[in-house]
Design a protein around this motif. Structure first.
Motif, mmCIF file in Angstrom:
data_model
loop_
_atom_site.group_PDB
_atom_site.id
_atom_site.type_symbol
_atom_site.label_atom_id
_atom_site.label_comp_id
_atom_site.label_asym_id
_atom_site.label_seq_id
_atom_site.Cartn_x
_atom_site.Cartn_y
_atom_site.Cartn_z
ATOM 1 N N GLU A 1 0.842 -1.199 0.000
ATOM 2 C CA GLU A 1 0.000 0.000 0.000
ATOM 3 C C GLU A 1 0.877 1.248 0.000
ATOM 4 O OE1 GLU A 1 -3.498 1.736 -0.535
ATOM 5 O OE2 GLU A 1 -3.456 -0.398 -0.038
ATOM 6 N N LEU A 2 1.972 1.214 0.754
ATOM 7 C CA LEU A 2 2.916 2.330 0.795
ATOM 8 C C LEU A 2 3.518 2.570 -0.585
ATOM 9 C CD1 LEU A 2 5.645 2.714 3.571
ATOM 10 C CD2 LEU A 2 5.936 3.544 1.253
ATOM 11 N N GLU A 3 3.944 1.509 -1.242
ATOM 12 C CA GLU A 3 4.551 1.644 -2.563
ATOM 13 C C GLU A 3 3.556 2.212 -3.577
ATOM 14 O OE1 GLU A 3 7.032 1.227 -6.032
ATOM 15 O OE2 GLU A 3 7.322 1.706 -3.915
ATOM 16 N N GLU A 4 2.314 1.747 -3.538
ATOM 17 C CA GLU A 4 1.304 2.256 -4.470
ATOM 18 C C GLU A 4 1.007 3.726 -4.194
ATOM 19 O OE1 GLU A 4 -1.139 2.058 -7.767
ATOM 20 O OE2 GLU A 4 0.383 0.666 -7.018
ATOM 21 N N THR A 5 1.000 4.115 -2.926
ATOM 22 C CA THR A 5 0.763 5.519 -2.582
ATOM 23 C C THR A 5 1.929 6.394 -3.031
ATOM 24 O OG1 THR A 5 -0.570 4.830 -0.692
ATOM 25 C CG2 THR A 5 0.207 7.103 -0.695
ATOM 26 N N ALA A 6 3.150 5.889 -2.892
ATOM 27 C CA ALA A 6 4.314 6.625 -3.389
ATOM 28 C C ALA A 6 4.207 6.834 -4.898
ATOM 29 C CB ALA A 6 5.596 5.877 -3.041
ATOM 30 N N LYS A 7 3.756 5.803 -5.593
ATOM 31 C CA LYS A 7 3.575 5.913 -7.044
ATOM 32 C C LYS A 7 2.537 6.974 -7.373
ATOM 33 C CE LYS A 7 2.323 3.071 -11.074
ATOM 34 N NZ LYS A 7 1.927 1.692 -11.503
ATOM 35 N N LEU A 8 1.406 6.959 -6.674
ATOM 36 C CA LEU A 8 0.363 7.969 -6.900
ATOM 37 C C LEU A 8 0.897 9.368 -6.605
ATOM 38 C CD1 LEU A 8 -2.692 6.165 -5.248
ATOM 39 C CD2 LEU A 8 -2.386 6.625 -7.680
ATOM 40 N N TYR A 9 1.649 9.497 -5.530
ATOM 41 C CA TYR A 9 2.191 10.798 -5.144
ATOM 42 C C TYR A 9 3.074 11.371 -6.236
ATOM 43 C CZ TYR A 9 4.782 14.238 -2.359
ATOM 44 O OH TYR A 9 5.357 15.388 -1.886
ATOM 45 N N LEU A 10 3.914 10.530 -6.831
ATOM 46 C CA LEU A 10 4.786 10.997 -7.906
ATOM 47 C C LEU A 10 3.981 11.341 -9.160
ATOM 48 C CD1 LEU A 10 7.681 8.431 -7.430
ATOM 49 C CD2 LEU A 10 7.749 10.872 -6.877
ATOM 50 N N LEU A 11 2.953 10.555 -9.460
ATOM 51 C CA LEU A 11 2.107 10.830 -10.623
ATOM 52 C C LEU A 11 1.347 12.149 -10.473
ATOM 53 C CD1 LEU A 11 0.571 7.284 -11.303
ATOM 54 C CD2 LEU A 11 2.094 8.557 -12.823
ATOM 55 N N LEU A 12 1.048 12.520 -9.234
ATOM 56 C CA LEU A 12 0.244 13.715 -8.977
ATOM 57 C C LEU A 12 1.064 14.992 -8.877
ATOM 58 C CD1 LEU A 12 -2.182 12.174 -6.344
ATOM 59 C CD2 LEU A 12 -2.793 12.926 -8.652
ATOM 60 N N GLN A 13 2.394 14.871 -8.926
ATOM 61 C CA GLN A 13 3.233 16.065 -8.828
ATOM 62 C C GLN A 13 2.870 17.054 -9.942
ATOM 63 O OE1 GLN A 13 5.928 16.569 -6.266
ATOM 64 N NE2 GLN A 13 4.339 15.163 -5.548
ATOM 65 N N GLY A 14 2.631 18.314 -9.560
ATOM 66 C CA GLY A 14 2.284 19.338 -10.542
ATOM 67 C C GLY A 14 0.799 19.442 -10.815
ATOM 68 N N HIS A 15 -0.010 18.568 -10.213
ATOM 69 C CA HIS A 15 -1.456 18.612 -10.399
ATOM 70 C C HIS A 15 -2.137 19.109 -9.131
ATOM 71 C CE1 HIS A 15 -1.441 16.279 -14.202
ATOM 72 N NE2 HIS A 15 -0.412 15.644 -13.653
ATOM 73 N N ARG A 16 -3.219 19.842 -9.307
ATOM 74 C CA ARG A 16 -4.020 20.232 -8.149
ATOM 75 C C ARG A 16 -4.671 18.965 -7.606
ATOM 76 N NH1 ARG A 16 -7.985 25.074 -9.388
ATOM 77 N NH2 ARG A 16 -8.257 24.815 -7.124
#
Length: 210
Positions: free
Chosen positions: A177-192
Protein backbone atom coordinates in the motif's frame (compact mmCIF):
# COMPACT_ATOMS: atom_id res chain seq x y z
CA UNK A 1 2.31 -20.76 12.54
CA UNK A 2 4.90 -23.55 12.65
CA UNK A 3 8.49 -22.81 11.69
CA UNK A 4 8.15 -24.96 8.56
CA UNK A 5 5.05 -23.04 7.50
CA UNK A 6 6.75 -19.73 8.25
CA UNK A 7 9.69 -20.68 6.04
CA UNK A 8 7.34 -21.60 3.21
CA UNK A 9 5.36 -18.38 3.59
CA UNK A 10 8.54 -16.26 3.52
CA UNK A 11 9.70 -17.98 0.32
CA UNK A 12 6.27 -17.63 -1.30
CA UNK A 13 6.05 -13.93 -0.43
CA UNK A 14 9.60 -13.29 -1.61
CA UNK A 15 8.83 -14.94 -4.93
CA UNK A 16 5.64 -12.91 -5.36
CA UNK A 17 7.36 -9.64 -4.47
CA UNK A 18 10.23 -10.33 -6.86
CA UNK A 19 8.04 -11.45 -9.77
CA UNK A 20 5.89 -8.32 -9.48
CA UNK A 21 8.92 -6.03 -9.59
CA UNK A 22 8.59 -4.71 -6.04
CA UNK A 23 12.26 -5.42 -5.47
CA UNK A 24 15.14 -6.53 -7.66
CA UNK A 25 18.51 -8.23 -7.64
CA UNK A 26 19.32 -9.35 -4.10
CA UNK A 27 17.72 -6.28 -2.51
CA UNK A 28 15.04 -6.42 0.16
CA UNK A 29 14.63 -8.70 3.15
CA UNK A 30 11.88 -10.39 5.14
CA UNK A 31 11.76 -11.69 8.71
CA UNK A 32 9.23 -13.52 10.86
CA UNK A 33 9.10 -14.00 14.63
CA UNK A 34 8.97 -17.66 15.66
CA UNK A 35 8.62 -19.22 19.10
CA UNK A 36 12.36 -19.48 19.72
CA UNK A 37 13.77 -16.55 17.74
CA UNK A 38 13.51 -15.20 14.23
CA UNK A 39 13.66 -16.36 10.64
CA UNK A 40 15.36 -13.93 8.22
CA UNK A 41 16.10 -14.00 4.54
CA UNK A 42 19.80 -14.60 3.78
CA UNK A 43 22.20 -11.96 2.53
CA UNK A 44 22.97 -11.71 -1.20
CA UNK A 45 20.04 -13.93 -2.21
CA UNK A 46 17.25 -12.68 -4.48
CA UNK A 47 13.83 -12.82 -2.85
CA UNK A 48 12.65 -14.70 -5.92
CA UNK A 49 15.13 -17.55 -5.28
CA UNK A 50 14.62 -18.30 -1.59
CA UNK A 51 15.06 -21.89 -0.44
CA UNK A 52 12.89 -22.36 2.69
CA UNK A 53 15.43 -24.75 4.22
CA UNK A 54 18.29 -22.22 3.89
CA UNK A 55 16.48 -19.22 5.40
CA UNK A 56 18.49 -17.94 8.36
CA UNK A 57 17.46 -18.84 11.92
CA UNK A 58 18.39 -16.45 14.72
CA UNK A 59 18.22 -16.95 18.47
CA UNK A 60 16.26 -14.50 20.66
CA UNK A 61 19.53 -12.64 21.36
CA UNK A 62 20.26 -12.30 17.64
CA UNK A 63 22.88 -15.04 17.32
CA UNK A 64 22.91 -16.86 13.98
CA UNK A 65 21.88 -20.46 14.66
CA UNK A 66 21.38 -22.11 11.28
CA UNK A 67 20.82 -21.59 7.58
CA UNK A 68 22.73 -19.19 5.36
CA UNK A 69 24.19 -15.96 6.76
CA UNK A 70 21.33 -13.53 7.48
CA UNK A 71 20.65 -10.21 5.79
CA UNK A 72 23.06 -7.38 6.55
CA UNK A 73 19.98 -5.49 7.79
CA UNK A 74 19.49 -7.91 10.71
CA UNK A 75 19.97 -5.14 13.28
CA UNK A 76 17.30 -3.04 11.59
CA UNK A 77 14.77 -5.90 11.87
CA UNK A 78 15.68 -6.60 15.49
CA UNK A 79 15.25 -2.91 16.34
CA UNK A 80 11.68 -3.02 15.03
CA UNK A 81 10.89 -6.16 17.01
CA UNK A 82 12.45 -4.77 20.18
CA UNK A 83 10.22 -1.69 20.10
CA UNK A 84 7.11 -3.49 18.83
CA UNK A 85 6.53 -6.60 20.96
CA UNK A 86 3.37 -7.50 19.04
CA UNK A 87 5.12 -7.44 15.66
CA UNK A 88 5.17 -10.87 14.02
CA UNK A 89 6.93 -9.90 10.78
CA UNK A 90 9.05 -7.17 9.19
CA UNK A 91 9.42 -6.47 5.46
CA UNK A 92 12.04 -4.13 3.97
CA UNK A 93 12.08 -3.37 0.23
CA UNK A 94 13.90 -1.18 -2.26
CA UNK A 95 10.64 -0.64 -4.16
CA UNK A 96 11.13 1.91 -6.95
CA UNK A 97 8.52 4.57 -6.16
CA UNK A 98 9.10 4.53 -2.42
CA UNK A 99 12.84 4.92 -2.94
CA UNK A 100 12.20 7.76 -5.40
CA UNK A 101 10.06 9.58 -2.84
CA UNK A 102 12.75 9.03 -0.18
CA UNK A 103 15.17 11.15 -2.23
CA UNK A 104 12.92 14.22 -2.61
CA UNK A 105 14.19 17.39 -0.98
CA UNK A 106 10.90 18.92 0.20
CA UNK A 107 9.60 16.08 2.38
CA UNK A 108 8.09 16.49 5.84
CA UNK A 109 10.40 14.20 7.86
CA UNK A 110 7.64 13.52 10.38
CA UNK A 111 5.10 12.35 7.79
CA UNK A 112 6.45 11.80 4.29
CA UNK A 113 3.34 11.06 2.25
CA UNK A 114 0.00 12.90 2.24
CA UNK A 115 -3.28 11.04 2.91
CA UNK A 116 -4.17 10.27 -0.69
CA UNK A 117 -6.42 7.27 0.04
CA UNK A 118 -8.24 5.81 3.03
CA UNK A 119 -6.37 2.52 2.71
CA UNK A 120 -3.01 4.26 3.04
CA UNK A 121 -4.16 5.91 6.28
CA UNK A 122 -5.56 2.59 7.54
CA UNK A 123 -2.60 0.36 6.66
CA UNK A 124 0.37 2.71 6.99
CA UNK A 125 -0.65 5.76 9.01
CA UNK A 126 2.07 8.33 9.58
CA UNK A 127 5.34 7.66 7.76
CA UNK A 128 8.46 9.30 9.24
CA UNK A 129 11.69 9.64 7.29
CA UNK A 130 14.85 8.10 8.77
CA UNK A 131 18.02 10.05 7.89
CA UNK A 132 20.47 8.37 5.52
CA UNK A 133 22.86 5.75 6.87
CA UNK A 134 24.81 3.12 4.89
CA UNK A 135 23.05 -0.27 4.65
CA UNK A 136 23.77 -2.43 7.68
CA UNK A 137 25.08 0.50 9.72
CA UNK A 138 24.43 0.27 13.47
CA UNK A 139 23.33 3.90 13.40
CA UNK A 140 20.52 3.00 11.00
CA UNK A 141 19.13 0.39 13.40
CA UNK A 142 19.36 2.87 16.26
CA UNK A 143 17.54 5.57 14.28
CA UNK A 144 14.78 3.13 13.30
CA UNK A 145 14.47 1.95 16.89
CA UNK A 146 13.84 5.52 18.08
CA UNK A 147 10.79 5.73 15.80
CA UNK A 148 9.51 2.16 15.91
CA UNK A 149 7.61 2.37 19.20
CA UNK A 150 5.22 4.92 17.65
CA UNK A 151 5.40 3.93 13.97
CA UNK A 152 5.12 0.49 12.41
CA UNK A 153 6.27 1.89 9.05
CA UNK A 154 9.26 4.11 8.30
CA UNK A 155 10.99 5.29 5.13
CA UNK A 156 14.78 5.18 5.00
CA UNK A 157 16.23 8.15 3.11
CA UNK A 158 17.74 7.16 -0.25
CA UNK A 159 17.07 3.52 0.63
CA UNK A 160 13.49 2.27 0.99
CA UNK A 161 10.58 1.39 3.31
CA UNK A 162 10.53 -0.84 6.40
CA UNK A 163 7.20 -2.09 7.74
CA UNK A 164 6.33 -4.27 10.73
CA UNK A 165 3.02 -6.08 11.05
CA UNK A 166 1.06 -8.32 13.36
CA UNK A 167 1.38 -10.99 10.67
CA UNK A 168 3.43 -11.52 7.53
CA UNK A 169 0.35 -10.72 5.48
CA UNK A 170 -0.24 -7.47 7.39
CA UNK A 171 3.35 -6.33 6.92
CA UNK A 172 3.42 -7.17 3.21
CA UNK A 173 0.00 -5.62 2.60
CA UNK A 174 1.05 -2.38 4.29
CA UNK A 175 4.35 -2.08 2.41
CA UNK A 176 2.57 -2.68 -0.90
CA UNK A 177 0.00 0.00 0.00
CA UNK A 178 2.92 2.33 0.79
CA UNK A 179 4.55 1.64 -2.56
CA UNK A 180 1.30 2.26 -4.47
CA UNK A 181 0.76 5.52 -2.58
CA UNK A 182 4.31 6.63 -3.39
CA UNK A 183 3.58 5.91 -7.04
CA UNK A 184 0.36 7.97 -6.90
CA UNK A 185 2.19 10.80 -5.14
CA UNK A 186 4.79 11.00 -7.91
CA UNK A 187 2.11 10.83 -10.62
CA UNK A 188 0.24 13.71 -8.98
CA UNK A 189 3.23 16.07 -8.83
CA UNK A 190 2.28 19.34 -10.54
CA UNK A 191 -1.46 18.61 -10.40
CA UNK A 192 -4.02 20.23 -8.15
CA UNK A 193 -4.89 17.43 -5.77
CA UNK A 194 -7.67 16.78 -3.27
CA UNK A 195 -6.21 14.86 -0.32
CA UNK A 196 -8.27 13.54 2.57
CA UNK A 197 -9.11 16.24 5.07
CA UNK A 198 -7.70 16.23 8.63
CA UNK A 199 -11.18 15.33 9.88
CA UNK A 200 -11.42 12.37 7.49
CA UNK A 201 -7.95 11.19 8.52
CA UNK A 202 -8.76 11.50 12.23
CA UNK A 203 -11.95 9.45 11.78
CA UNK A 204 -10.02 6.70 9.97
CA UNK A 205 -7.26 6.59 12.59
CA UNK A 206 -9.82 6.32 15.38
CA UNK A 207 -11.65 3.51 13.61
CA UNK A 208 -8.58 1.69 12.27
CA UNK A 209 -5.62 2.32 14.64
CA UNK A 210 -2.34 1.17 13.06
Amino acid sequence: MTETHARERIAALGRSIFQRGLTFGSSGNISVRVEDGWLMTPTNVALGDLDPARISKLAPDGRHLSGDAPTKETMLHLAMYRERPKAAAVVHLHSTHSVAVSTLAHLDPEDVLPPITAYYVMRVGRLPLVPYYPPGDAGLAEAVGKLASKHHAVLLANHGPVVAGTSLEAASGAIEELEETAKLYLLLQGHRTRFLTPEQVAALRERFPS
